[in-house]
Design an enzyme around this catalytic site. Structure first.
Site, PDB file in Angstrom:
ATOM      1  N   SER A 121      -9.668  -0.977   6.854  1.00 19.36           N
ATOM      2  CA  SER A 121      -9.247  -1.125   5.671  1.00 19.36           C
ATOM      3  C   SER A 121      -8.355  -2.143   4.671  1.00 19.36           C
ATOM      4  O   SER A 121      -8.418  -1.678   3.758  1.00 19.36           O
ATOM      5  CB  SER A 121      -8.236  -0.258   5.794  1.00 19.36           C
ATOM      6  N   SER A 126      -9.680   1.785   3.231  1.00 16.83           N
ATOM      7  CA  SER A 126      -8.978   2.217   3.107  1.00 16.83           C
ATOM      8  C   SER A 126      -8.157   1.382   1.980  1.00 16.83           C
ATOM      9  O   SER A 126      -7.023   2.501   0.248  1.00 16.83           O
ATOM     10  CB  SER A 126      -7.834   3.679   2.790  1.00 16.83           C
ATOM     11  N   LYS A 147       1.072  -1.150   0.004  1.00 18.33           N
ATOM     12  CA  LYS A 147       0.086  -0.344   0.042  1.00 18.33           C
ATOM     13  C   LYS A 147       0.421   1.149  -0.634  1.00 18.33           C
ATOM     14  O   LYS A 147       2.064   0.784   0.426  1.00 18.33           O
ATOM     15  CB  LYS A 147      -0.463  -0.231   0.974  1.00 18.33           C
TER      16      LYS A 147
HETATM   17  N1  GLN Z   1     -12.752   3.383   6.505  1.00 15.69           N
HETATM   18  C1  GLN Z   1     -12.296   3.780   7.637  1.00 15.69           C
HETATM   19  C2  GLN Z   1     -12.031   5.097   7.995  1.00 15.69           C
HETATM   20  O1  GLN Z   1     -12.343   5.552   7.069  1.00 15.69           O
HETATM   21  C3  GLN Z   1     -11.496   2.951   7.982  1.00 15.69           C
HETATM   22  C4  GLN Z   1     -10.076   3.544   7.695  1.00 15.69           C
HETATM   23  C5  GLN Z   1      -8.858   2.417   8.013  1.00 15.69           C
HETATM   24  O2  GLN Z   1      -8.868   1.519   8.413  1.00 15.69           O
HETATM   25  N2  GLN Z   1      -7.676   2.591   7.433  1.00 15.69           N
HETATM   26  O3  GLN Z   1     -11.041   5.557   8.911  1.00 15.69           O
END
Ligand code: GLN
Length: 474
Positions: free
Chosen positions: A174, A150, A75
């Site tokens: 994410s 994400s 990532k």
């Molecule tokens: N969707 C969640 C957020 O927007 C989780 C993001 C993540 O785990 N990095 O914060």
């Protein structure tokens, strides 16, 4: 796609070269990624050079590592020395890592070949990759849909068969949510299981690194490589790292699996509910015992998460001031103006929203009402899980309330997007381990994942159950 397990075995036995393994991944990326957009950058030359070096080393008689010649994607929030690492943000455009993340060192030490960096929501804030400042990523199962987020690029890269292993980070879901939406296996290890040195921080009390793979065995292999204590990350645990592959075929006979009633309520898309409950029945048919558990404070999880994660983010992201890293506004007349202009132009709207939300929650006069209150509610959520794990060895839930959604469907309404994290967030708040395992497709052909949660440092049990589920599903 050949699994990591098979590729490493073939390379170690000299049946294929690392160069051939890496070339196959690169050509798959070339043919498929134009449409998908999983990768922000492919390190083609660098990857081929490393593969050839490994082949040369093998010829001298050296025994290659556990991930010999295995193509791996990272990532865009991991540091890989000499390469750009930008968190899909304009503010970090052009930022090159000056050292390797600990997980990168561990991958390289086992002879994995890092082939590129994948798309993500900017600074890991989002659930669809639509917050990336670089590009969108399409879901390989249906390109009209988002891959989740994400870590959507990593999930799509594995689901589309471009690489057998990709790393992501999981602060509130994410890894698990995009794995569920794309049809890959995605593991969020226990808080502290994997060193986060060299991962750009979002919310330090929640962030954890984990792998995406196409099956539970590869997931166990990847975790065995990246887990462990690191003196460079004081939150990494001293807990010994077992060989996660060792007991993976042992099945679920006698295992108690808790199914929380609070998680199967209206708002959960019916096909998703059916597939997840069918997975529970398959585990039961394989010898597990299903038990009822209750997690009554789940309803506070989304609010608690968005206060705490935004508070931590507002502090962590203060370092991106246009002076130390990446983008810097050239036209500012004073230092204060330089900060303002660089941050104003460098951060996207969702990141700004979180910084403002977090700064507000931490400000004098509101701190106790929001931040302290959220910390207390976090403790209640943790206690729910402690009570549930007194009755059950694992907890089974959905990962996402809906399968993959269309581009633009939730992007205009942040609250809708935040609510899609309802099933994944509690695991981070309680510091548990959790996985998403594919459990079938909807009538429209969209993948659905089933979540298995375990007590801290009980990843081996999760992987064993995930493997049993894969076998039961054929
Ligand atoms: N969707 C969640 C957020 O927007 C989780 C993001 C993540 O785990 N990095 O914060």
């Amino acid at each position: 796609m050949t699994t990591a397990f098979e590729t490493a075995a073939l390379v170690r036995e000299g049946k294929i070269t690392a160069e051939a393994a890496v070339s196959a991944a690169l050509s798959r990326i070339k043919s498929a990624d134009g449409e998908i957009g999983a990768f922000i950058e492919v390190f083609e030359e660098d990857a081929l050079r490393r593969a050839r070096e490994l082949d040369a080393k093998r010829k001298t008689g050296a025994q290659p590592g556990r991930l010999a010649g295995v193509p791996v994607a990272l990532k865009d929030n991991f540091l890989f020395k000499g390469h750009e690492s930008c968190c899909a943000s304009k503010i970090l455009k052009g930022h090159r890592a000056v050292y390797n993340a600990t997980v990168v060192k561990k991958l390289l030490a086992e002879d994995a070949i890092i082939v590129g960096r994948t798309n993500m929501d900017e600074f890991a804030m989002g659930s669809s990759c639509e917050n990336s400042s670089v590009q969108i990523t399409r879901n390989p199962a249906n390109t009209a849909c988002v891959p989740g987020g994400s870590s959507g690029g990593s999930a799509a890269a594995v689901a589309a068969g471009m690489v057998p292993i990709a790393l992501g980070s999981d602060t509130g879901g994410s890894i698990r949510q995009p794995a569920s939406l794309c049809g890959a296996v995605g593991l969020k290890p226990t808080y502290g299981r994997v060193s986060r040195c060299g991962l750009v921080a979002f919310a330090s009390s929640l962030d954890q690194i984990g792998p995406f793979t196409s099956d539970a065995r590869d997931c166990a292999l990847a975790l065995s490589v990246i887990a462990g204590h690191d003196e460079k990350d004081s939150t990494s645990a001293a807990e010994p790292v077992p060989d996660y592959l060792a007991g993976i075929e042992d099945g679920v006979k006698g295992m108690k699996i808790g199914v929380p009633s609070e998680f199967f309520v209206s708002g959960l898309e019916p096909q998703t509910a059916r597939l997840v409950l069918a997975a529970a029945e398959k585990l039961k048919a394989s010898g597990a015992e299903l038990v009822d558990v209750s997690l009554p404070h789940t309803k506070y999880a989304v609010a608690v998460y968005y206060i705490l994660s935004s508070s931590e983010a507002s502090s962590n992201l203060a370092r991106f001031d246009g002076m130390r890293y990446g983008y810097s506004d050239a036209g500012a007349a004073s230092l204060a103006e330089a900060f303002e202009k660089s941050r104003g132009a460098g951060f996207g709207p969702e990141v700004k929203r979180r910084i403002m939300l977090g700064t507000y929650a931490l400000s004098a006069g509101y701190y106790d009402a929001y931040y302290t209150k959220a910390q207390k509610a976090r403790t209640l959520i943790l206690r729910d899980y402690e009570a549930a794990f007194a009755k059950a060895d694992l907890i089974l839930t959905p990962v996402s309330p809906t399968p993959a959604f269309k581009f633009g469907e939730k992007a205009a309404d942040p609250l809708q997007m935040y609510l899609s994290d309802i099933y994944t967030i509690p695991c981070n708040l309680a510091g548990l381990a959790g996985i998403s395992v594919p459990c079938g497709n909807t009538a429209e052909g969209l993948p659905v994942g089933c979540q298995l949660l375990a007590r801290p440092f009980d990843e081996a049990r999760i992987l064993r159950a995930a493997r049993a589920l894969e076998k039961a599903q054929g």
